[in-house]
Design a protein around this motif. Structure first.
Motif, PDB file in Angstrom:
ATOM      1  N   PRO A 118       0.795  -1.230   0.000  1.00  0.00           N
ATOM      2  CA  PRO A 118       0.000   0.000   0.000  1.00  0.00           C
ATOM      3  C   PRO A 118       0.823   1.273   0.000  1.00  0.00           C
ATOM      4  O   PRO A 118       0.293   2.354  -0.302  1.00  0.00           O
ATOM      5  CB  PRO A 118      -0.817  -0.118   1.304  1.00  0.00           C
ATOM      6  N   ALA A 119       2.110   1.195   0.360  1.00  0.00           N
ATOM      7  CA  ALA A 119       2.917   2.416   0.488  1.00  0.00           C
ATOM      8  C   ALA A 119       3.001   3.175  -0.829  1.00  0.00           C
ATOM      9  O   ALA A 119       2.968   4.414  -0.846  1.00  0.00           O
ATOM     10  CB  ALA A 119       4.320   2.063   0.985  1.00  0.00           C
ATOM     11  N   TYR A 120       3.132   2.478  -1.942  1.00  0.00           N
ATOM     12  CA  TYR A 120       3.248   3.146  -3.228  1.00  0.00           C
ATOM     13  C   TYR A 120       1.975   3.940  -3.545  1.00  0.00           C
ATOM     14  O   TYR A 120       2.033   5.106  -3.950  1.00  0.00           O
ATOM     15  CB  TYR A 120       3.506   2.124  -4.334  1.00  0.00           C
ATOM     16  N   GLY A 121       0.825   3.296  -3.376  1.00  0.00           N
ATOM     17  CA  GLY A 121      -0.432   3.975  -3.674  1.00  0.00           C
ATOM     18  C   GLY A 121      -0.716   5.117  -2.723  1.00  0.00           C
ATOM     19  O   GLY A 121      -1.236   6.163  -3.131  1.00  0.00           O
ATOM     20  N   LEU A 122      -0.372   4.952  -1.438  1.00  0.00           N
ATOM     21  CA  LEU A 122      -0.582   6.029  -0.481  1.00  0.00           C
ATOM     22  C   LEU A 122       0.307   7.224  -0.812  1.00  0.00           C
ATOM     23  O   LEU A 122      -0.094   8.385  -0.644  1.00  0.00           O
ATOM     24  CB  LEU A 122      -0.312   5.530   0.932  1.00  0.00           C
ATOM     25  N   GLY A 123       1.525   6.937  -1.279  1.00  0.00           N
ATOM     26  CA  GLY A 123       2.392   8.035  -1.706  1.00  0.00           C
ATOM     27  C   GLY A 123       1.814   8.781  -2.890  1.00  0.00           C
ATOM     28  O   GLY A 123       1.860  10.022  -2.947  1.00  0.00           O
ATOM     29  N   LEU A 124       1.254   8.039  -3.846  1.00  0.00           N
ATOM     30  CA  LEU A 124       0.631   8.689  -5.003  1.00  0.00           C
ATOM     31  C   LEU A 124      -0.596   9.488  -4.571  1.00  0.00           C
ATOM     32  O   LEU A 124      -0.848  10.589  -5.078  1.00  0.00           O
ATOM     33  CB  LEU A 124       0.241   7.636  -6.035  1.00  0.00           C
ATOM     34  N   ALA A 125      -1.374   8.941  -3.608  1.00  0.00           N
ATOM     35  CA  ALA A 125      -2.539   9.668  -3.103  1.00  0.00           C
ATOM     36  C   ALA A 125      -2.122  10.968  -2.419  1.00  0.00           C
ATOM     37  O   ALA A 125      -2.770  12.009  -2.578  1.00  0.00           O
ATOM     38  CB  ALA A 125      -3.335   8.794  -2.141  1.00  0.00           C
ATOM     39  N   ALA A 126      -1.019  10.915  -1.650  1.00  0.00           N
ATOM     40  CA  ALA A 126      -0.520  12.127  -1.004  1.00  0.00           C
ATOM     41  C   ALA A 126      -0.101  13.167  -2.043  1.00  0.00           C
ATOM     42  O   ALA A 126      -0.374  14.367  -1.887  1.00  0.00           O
ATOM     43  CB  ALA A 126       0.661  11.779  -0.097  1.00  0.00           C
ATOM     44  N   ALA A 127       0.546  12.713  -3.111  1.00  0.00           N
ATOM     45  CA  ALA A 127       0.924  13.642  -4.181  1.00  0.00           C
ATOM     46  C   ALA A 127      -0.321  14.226  -4.849  1.00  0.00           C
ATOM     47  O   ALA A 127      -0.350  15.416  -5.208  1.00  0.00           O
ATOM     48  CB  ALA A 127       1.783  12.913  -5.214  1.00  0.00           C
ATOM     49  N   GLY A 128      -1.351  13.400  -5.008  1.00  0.00           N
ATOM     50  CA  GLY A 128      -2.601  13.889  -5.587  1.00  0.00           C
ATOM     51  C   GLY A 128      -3.272  14.932  -4.714  1.00  0.00           C
ATOM     52  O   GLY A 128      -3.818  15.929  -5.212  1.00  0.00           O
ATOM     53  N   VAL A 129      -3.232  14.728  -3.388  1.00  0.00           N
ATOM     54  CA  VAL A 129      -3.810  15.709  -2.465  1.00  0.00           C
ATOM     55  C   VAL A 129      -3.044  17.026  -2.547  1.00  0.00           C
ATOM     56  O   VAL A 129      -3.639  18.117  -2.540  1.00  0.00           O
ATOM     57  CB  VAL A 129      -3.803  15.155  -1.027  1.00  0.00           C
ATOM     58  N   ALA A 130      -1.712  16.941  -2.613  1.00  0.00           N
ATOM     59  CA  ALA A 130      -0.901  18.152  -2.732  1.00  0.00           C
ATOM     60  C   ALA A 130      -1.239  18.915  -4.007  1.00  0.00           C
ATOM     61  O   ALA A 130      -1.361  20.154  -4.010  1.00  0.00           O
ATOM     62  CB  ALA A 130       0.585  17.802  -2.699  1.00  0.00           C
ATOM     63  N   CYS A 167       0.470   0.685  -7.621  1.00  0.00           N
ATOM     64  CA  CYS A 167      -0.185   1.630  -6.710  1.00  0.00           C
ATOM     65  C   CYS A 167      -1.638   1.266  -6.392  1.00  0.00           C
ATOM     66  O   CYS A 167      -2.264   1.923  -5.556  1.00  0.00           O
ATOM     67  CB  CYS A 167      -0.161   3.041  -7.301  1.00  0.00           C
ATOM     68  N   ARG A 168      -2.177   0.228  -7.040  1.00  0.00           N
ATOM     69  CA  ARG A 168      -3.593  -0.058  -6.876  1.00  0.00           C
ATOM     70  C   ARG A 168      -3.979  -0.398  -5.436  1.00  0.00           C
ATOM     71  O   ARG A 168      -5.018   0.044  -4.921  1.00  0.00           O
ATOM     72  CB  ARG A 168      -3.982  -1.217  -7.803  1.00  0.00           C
ATOM     73  N   ALA A 169      -3.144  -1.194  -4.761  1.00  0.00           N
ATOM     74  CA  ALA A 169      -3.470  -1.606  -3.387  1.00  0.00           C
ATOM     75  C   ALA A 169      -3.554  -0.399  -2.462  1.00  0.00           C
ATOM     76  O   ALA A 169      -4.486  -0.269  -1.657  1.00  0.00           O
ATOM     77  CB  ALA A 169      -2.432  -2.599  -2.878  1.00  0.00           C
ATOM     78  N   GLY A 170      -2.582   0.503  -2.562  1.00  0.00           N
ATOM     79  CA  GLY A 170      -2.589   1.675  -1.709  1.00  0.00           C
ATOM     80  C   GLY A 170      -3.730   2.629  -2.023  1.00  0.00           C
ATOM     81  O   GLY A 170      -4.321   3.237  -1.120  1.00  0.00           O
ATOM     82  N   LEU A 171      -4.064   2.784  -3.297  1.00  0.00           N
ATOM     83  CA  LEU A 171      -5.173   3.656  -3.674  1.00  0.00           C
ATOM     84  C   LEU A 171      -6.502   3.089  -3.193  1.00  0.00           C
ATOM     85  O   LEU A 171      -7.386   3.836  -2.752  1.00  0.00           O
ATOM     86  CB  LEU A 171      -5.191   3.846  -5.187  1.00  0.00           C
ATOM     87  N   SER A 172      -6.656   1.774  -3.264  1.00  0.00           N
ATOM     88  CA  SER A 172      -7.865   1.147  -2.732  1.00  0.00           C
ATOM     89  C   SER A 172      -7.933   1.302  -1.214  1.00  0.00           C
ATOM     90  O   SER A 172      -9.008   1.523  -0.644  1.00  0.00           O
ATOM     91  CB  SER A 172      -7.901  -0.335  -3.115  1.00  0.00           C
ATOM     92  N   ALA A 219      -9.857  13.958   0.940  1.00  0.00           N
ATOM     93  CA  ALA A 219      -9.251  14.252  -0.363  1.00  0.00           C
ATOM     94  C   ALA A 219      -8.423  13.068  -0.853  1.00  0.00           C
ATOM     95  O   ALA A 219      -8.491  12.686  -2.029  1.00  0.00           O
ATOM     96  CB  ALA A 219      -8.387  15.508  -0.264  1.00  0.00           C
ATOM     97  N   ALA A 220      -7.641  12.453   0.048  1.00  0.00           N
ATOM     98  CA  ALA A 220      -6.860  11.271  -0.329  1.00  0.00           C
ATOM     99  C   ALA A 220      -7.777  10.125  -0.720  1.00  0.00           C
ATOM    100  O   ALA A 220      -7.517   9.392  -1.694  1.00  0.00           O
ATOM    101  CB  ALA A 220      -5.946  10.860   0.821  1.00  0.00           C
ATOM    102  N   ALA A 221      -8.874   9.952   0.031  1.00  0.00           N
ATOM    103  CA  ALA A 221      -9.815   8.876  -0.287  1.00  0.00           C
ATOM    104  C   ALA A 221     -10.476   9.104  -1.634  1.00  0.00           C
ATOM    105  O   ALA A 221     -10.638   8.168  -2.436  1.00  0.00           O
ATOM    106  CB  ALA A 221     -10.870   8.774   0.819  1.00  0.00           C
ATOM    107  N   LEU A 222     -10.857  10.333  -1.917  1.00  0.00           N
ATOM    108  CA  LEU A 222     -11.522  10.627  -3.189  1.00  0.00           C
ATOM    109  C   LEU A 222     -10.557  10.546  -4.358  1.00  0.00           C
ATOM    110  O   LEU A 222     -10.959  10.191  -5.477  1.00  0.00           O
ATOM    111  CB  LEU A 222     -12.176  12.005  -3.115  1.00  0.00           C
TER     112      LEU A 222
END
Length: 381
Positions: A21-33, A72-77, A336-339
């Motif tokens: 999940p770390a990869y997807g969570l990192g991408l989600a954080a970048a998306g929030v930024a 990144c799919r696991a972290g985004l889910s 925002a990260a969830a969306l």
């Protein structure tokens, strides 16, 4: 003497990798930024709306598409489900019992009527239009309660397909974004004063951020009433989820009973005719019913209890403004990260099969909630 490798070298030798999940969570954080940057440049665009749109964009960009669908799919889910729950819990800190009582029982009754009419009407119409899976339920929830947050909460207890969730979030977000531009243009033609306009916005626009962006065009009095009415709708999320959880549990018990009945009938037939295959099939049905019974959701999910607990805590007035502001910021970032995660699950080409029907349902639901809330505001002001 035995020498041991350094921990970092040992992990490297063993092929250690960061948790999936770390990869997807990192991408989600970048998306929030990135969404925060868009919101700062264009204040009229709510942070949550920007997050959903950027998630959809990331899912279709040639460079990012492979990451979104792969590593990144696991972290985004994870973000779309777990972080959504945390955000909903903190959302409870925006509502207090005194705020609800301050609106008056007539306005509360109006909100209840609008939510019931929108939910039942949209769900029924979606089923009649033949939309797939849980799309009618999720779209009805998003329009009647609080947009993408409500869709995420209901999908947890209904165990909805991720594609249905993503499609519903995209539709509700699109219509809520359009409301920011359309509703202010209708204030004067409909003969609504500032406070009445605020209540209309709070009763008809989906997401809290979209309500704020729409109502602020009519001034602080409209904004205050809009937020209070909207939070009353948010408070209805808890009983709705509890009712749906009860329904899911009842269906699980019914399937289990049907499997056991089939097993008994097959056992009798097997004794008379020696049909082992039929008996094994019946046993499989019974096992499936038992598995569904074991996986049944709690009557009231923990995140809903957390939402109610935060509302009760807010009602005590023991929290300082600093704590509430910090919690509000954390809540918005989590949502925002969830969306962003939910938006990244949208696959636009697959929407072409049901796109026209989904769009038609969204338009009809928008007319229903806008019309019902307008009538309710006229009756209560």
């Amino acid at each position: 003497m035995t020498l041991t490798a350094a921990p970092g070298r040992a992990r490297q030798a063993a092929g250690w990798r960061p948790p999936a999940p770390a990869y997807g969570l990192g991408l989600a954080a970048a998306g929030v930024a990135a969404a925060w940057g868009v919101h700062r440049l264009l204040p009229a665009v709510p942070l949550l709306t920007a997050a959903v749109v950027l998630g959809i964009v990331a899912a279709h960009l040639p460079g990012a598409r492979g990451l979104v669908r792969g590593v990144c799919r696991a972290g985004l889910s994870f973000a779309g489900k777990r972080l959504m729950r945390l955000g909903i819990v903190l959302l409870g800190l925006k509502l207090s019992l005194d705020d609800v009582l301050g609106l008056g029982w007539a306005t509360v009754a109006m909100v209840l009527g609008v939510v019931a009419a929108t939910f039942c009407g949209t769900w029924w119409l979606g089923r009649r239009m033949g939309l797939r899976g849980d799309q009618p339920l999720l779209i009805a929830t998003g329009y009647s309660i609080c947009g993408a947050s409500a869709i995420g909460a209901v999908s947890e207890v209904s165990d909805s397909d991720e594609r249905d969730v993503a499609t519903s979030v995209a539709l509700v977000t699109l219509c809520g974004t359009l409301a920011i531009a359309v509703l202010p243009l209708l204030q004067h033609p409909l003969g609504l004063g500032d406070e009445a306009f605020g209540r209309w916005v709070g009763a008809s626009v989906h997401d809290v951020g979209q309500v704020v962006a729409t109502a602020q065009t009519a001034g602080p009095s409209a904004l205050g009433d809009a937020v209070l009415v909207k939070l009353v709708r948010v408070a209805l999320l808890a009983p709705l989820v509890a009712v749906l959880a009860t329904s899911v549990r009842a269906r699980g018990r019914a399937k289990k009973a049907a499997g056991q009945a089939a097993q008994g009938q097959a056992a009798q037939g097997q004794a008379a005719q020696g049909q082992a295959a039929q008996g094994q099939a019946a046993q499989g049905q019974a096992a499936q019913g038992e598995a569904q019974e074991r996986r049944r959701p709690p009557l009231v999910p923990l995140f809903v209890l957390g939402f109610l607990a935060m509302t009760a805590l807010r009602s005590t007035d023991v929290l300082s403004t600093t704590v509430l502001d910090t919690a509000a910021t954390a809540q918005e970032l989590l949502l925002a990260a969830a969306l962003f995660g939910l938006g990244s699950a949208v696959h636009l080409p697959s929407l072409t099969r049901t796109g026209a029907r989904v769009a038609a349902l969204g338009l009809c639901a928008w007319v229903v909630i806008a019309g019902a809330s307008y009538g309710g505001v006229l009756l209560t002001t």
